[in-house]
Design an enzyme around this catalytic site. Structure first.
Site, PDB file in Angstrom:
ATOM      1  N   GLY A 262       6.059  -4.151  11.671  1.00  0.00           N
ATOM      2  CA  GLY A 262       4.970  -4.920  11.069  1.00  0.00           C
ATOM      3  C   GLY A 262       4.354  -5.899  12.049  1.00  0.00           C
ATOM      4  O   GLY A 262       3.130  -6.047  12.115  1.00  0.00           O
ATOM      5  N   GLU A 263       5.191  -6.570  12.827  1.00  0.00           N
ATOM      6  CA  GLU A 263       4.685  -7.517  13.818  1.00  0.00           C
ATOM      7  C   GLU A 263       3.981  -6.792  14.963  1.00  0.00           C
ATOM      8  O   GLU A 263       3.045  -7.330  15.559  1.00  0.00           O
ATOM      9  CB  GLU A 263       5.835  -8.376  14.346  1.00  0.00           C
ATOM     10  CG  GLU A 263       6.390  -9.366  13.339  1.00  0.00           C
ATOM     11  CD  GLU A 263       7.178  -8.689  12.233  1.00  0.00           C
ATOM     12  OE1 GLU A 263       7.049  -9.104  11.072  1.00  0.00           O
ATOM     13  OE2 GLU A 263       7.926  -7.719  12.525  1.00  0.00           O
ATOM     14  N   PHE A 264       4.437  -5.580  15.269  1.00  0.00           N
ATOM     15  CA  PHE A 264       3.733  -4.787  16.274  1.00  0.00           C
ATOM     16  C   PHE A 264       2.310  -4.501  15.824  1.00  0.00           C
ATOM     17  O   PHE A 264       1.358  -4.668  16.592  1.00  0.00           O
ATOM     18  CB  PHE A 264       4.469  -3.465  16.529  1.00  0.00           C
ATOM     19  CG  PHE A 264       3.686  -2.505  17.376  1.00  0.00           C
ATOM     20  CD1 PHE A 264       3.632  -2.648  18.746  1.00  0.00           C
ATOM     21  CD2 PHE A 264       2.968  -1.472  16.797  1.00  0.00           C
ATOM     22  CE1 PHE A 264       2.892  -1.775  19.539  1.00  0.00           C
ATOM     23  CE2 PHE A 264       2.223  -0.588  17.569  1.00  0.00           C
ATOM     24  CZ  PHE A 264       2.186  -0.743  18.938  1.00  0.00           C
TER      25      PHE A 264
END
Length: 417
Positions: free
Chosen positions: A61-63
């Site tokens: 998700g952070e990627f």
């Protein structure tokens, strides 16, 4: 958690992972990925003379959140080497071959020794952490070496230890950042209350990312054929509790099309979905077997397709709000101008809260409410069009966070063209 507790945590976490690895694939990947990690980093970078930008993302998700910024960095500064690290296997294993970064590694577990060795090996001239994950030694090492350190799309809540009477250790981590780009004004004011003032409200780069996905959408023929001339409901990132809230509706409305994308695509979860949805087939089976006429549900058994599937929906349901980790990414659906429905656990996710406020989304408490709102949206054309437009307009009104970070980097001359 003070420093003593943190030190205990970073010592025990790898041990717990090794024990869990005996019966958990994700934990096995976490352990295997860190075997000889420094040797891998050294051999990969030893002959690369380019200056390095290090971007760290906790997971997948952070990627996705950091991807717009990484693309802009590569576009503006092509002669730099972009080094990307992940903490979680779900990020690394899915993106280890992504071409946006020049080198991709697991982040070695935090420790004074590991952090020093990592910086000595990588020699970054700029460090970017996406959203969260505060690793004490990696952060303090950047500060000690006078390396610019940015937090991008950060978001804070009063319940976090930074703002507690015992949070001095955690506040030391925040003091390491050169600048913190925040998602909202509340986060800025919370940080101001503990005298962290090198901040600005820049928004969330995920808005830029989902808009980019929507604008580069490519049709999926098998899905188009399945959905043709029917009402379509796409349920993404579902957990067991979500599927148990959905299954009665899915099994009852046999003339509608349903696309179910479980958060976990392990074999046990896929079999569970097959048992709940009585007229279903796995997406991977399409083309290898005849899809019988009574099939009304595709179960998505891959990672990466979901963000495009919402395009085909009349209504999107986002999982996690019935007892998972909390509601997942509502933006991936809303960007396509679709009404978004999710469970009751959403308060920690500002985008879900704001989507409700803008009347582009609905939260339901149970299966009965879910059925009622689905039917209301399908039967009331005016309501549907109003909510669909509200969802899309909300996403488009919040783009631009990536440009703000890039402007800061350029104005402060953190990198040279």
């Amino acid at each position: 958690m003070g420093k003593t507790a943190y030190l205990l945590f970073i010592k025990l976490y790898p041990l717990a992972a090794r024990i869990t690895a005996l019966f958990n694939r994700k934990a096995r990947l976490w352990i295997a990925g860190r075997k000889n990690v420094f040797a891998n980093i050294h051999s990969s970078l030893q002959n690369d003379t380019r200056k390095k930008i290090w971007v760290h993302c906790s997971s997948l998700g952070e990627f996705e959140q950091g991807l717009p910024l990484m693309k802009e960095l590569k576009k503006k500064y092509p002669f730099y080497c972009l080094v990307l690290t992940f903490f979680s296997p779900s990020g690394y294993e899915n993106e280890k071959n992504n071409s946006v970064a020049d080198r991709i590694f697991y982040m070695p577990m935090d420790s004074k020794k590991n952090a020093a060795l990592f910086y000595e090996t990588v020699k970054p001239v700029l460090v970017v952490f996406v959203k969260y994950e505060f690793w004490y030694y990696y952060l303090t090492e950047a500060k000690q070496r006078n390396i610019p350190l940015l937090l991008v799309s950060g978001i804070f809540r009063k319940s976090q230890p930074f703002f507690a009477w015992y949070g001095g250790f955690h506040r030391q981590m925040l003091q390491c950042f050169t600048h913190l780009f925040l998602q909202n004004e509340e986060s800025l004011q919370l940080l101001k209350s503990i005298e962290i003032i090198n901040t600005s409200v820049g928004g969330d780069t995920r808005f830029d990312r989902v808009l980019e996905i929507a604008e580069t959408f490519k049709p999926i023929t098998s899905i188009e054929e399945f959905c043709r001339n029917k009402k379509v409901i796409v349920a993404g990132s579902t957990w067991t509790d979500d599927d148990e809230a959905l299954d009665h509706y899915v099994n009852s409305y046999k003339d509608y099309c349903f696309i179910i994308a479980p958060h976990d695509i392990g074999e046990d979860r896929l079999k569970e979905c097959e048992s709940l949805y009585h007229h279903s087939v796995r997406y991977s089976a399409i083309g290898t077997q005849i899809v019988e006429p009574e099939i009304n549900t595709f179960i998505i058994d891959n990672i990466g397709t979901l963000k495009y599937l919402y395009k085909y929906a009349d209504i999107c349901y986002i999982g996690g709000g019935f007892g998972g980790d909390g509601v997942h990414n509502v933006l991936e659906a809303a960007v396509y101008n679709k009404p978004v429905v999710f469970g009751p656990e959403y308060e920690k996710y500002i985008e879900a809260v704001e989507l409700l406020e803008k009347e582009g989304g609905f939260s339901v408490e149970n299966a009965l409410e879910l059925e009622e709102i689905f039917n209301e949206l399908i039967e009331d054309k005016d309501l549907y069009e109003y909510c669909a437009a509200a969802a899309g307009n909300y996403v488009r009104s919040k783009t631009g966070a990536t440009a703000g970070v890039m402007q800061y980097i350029q104005e402060k001359r953190l990198l040279t063209s």
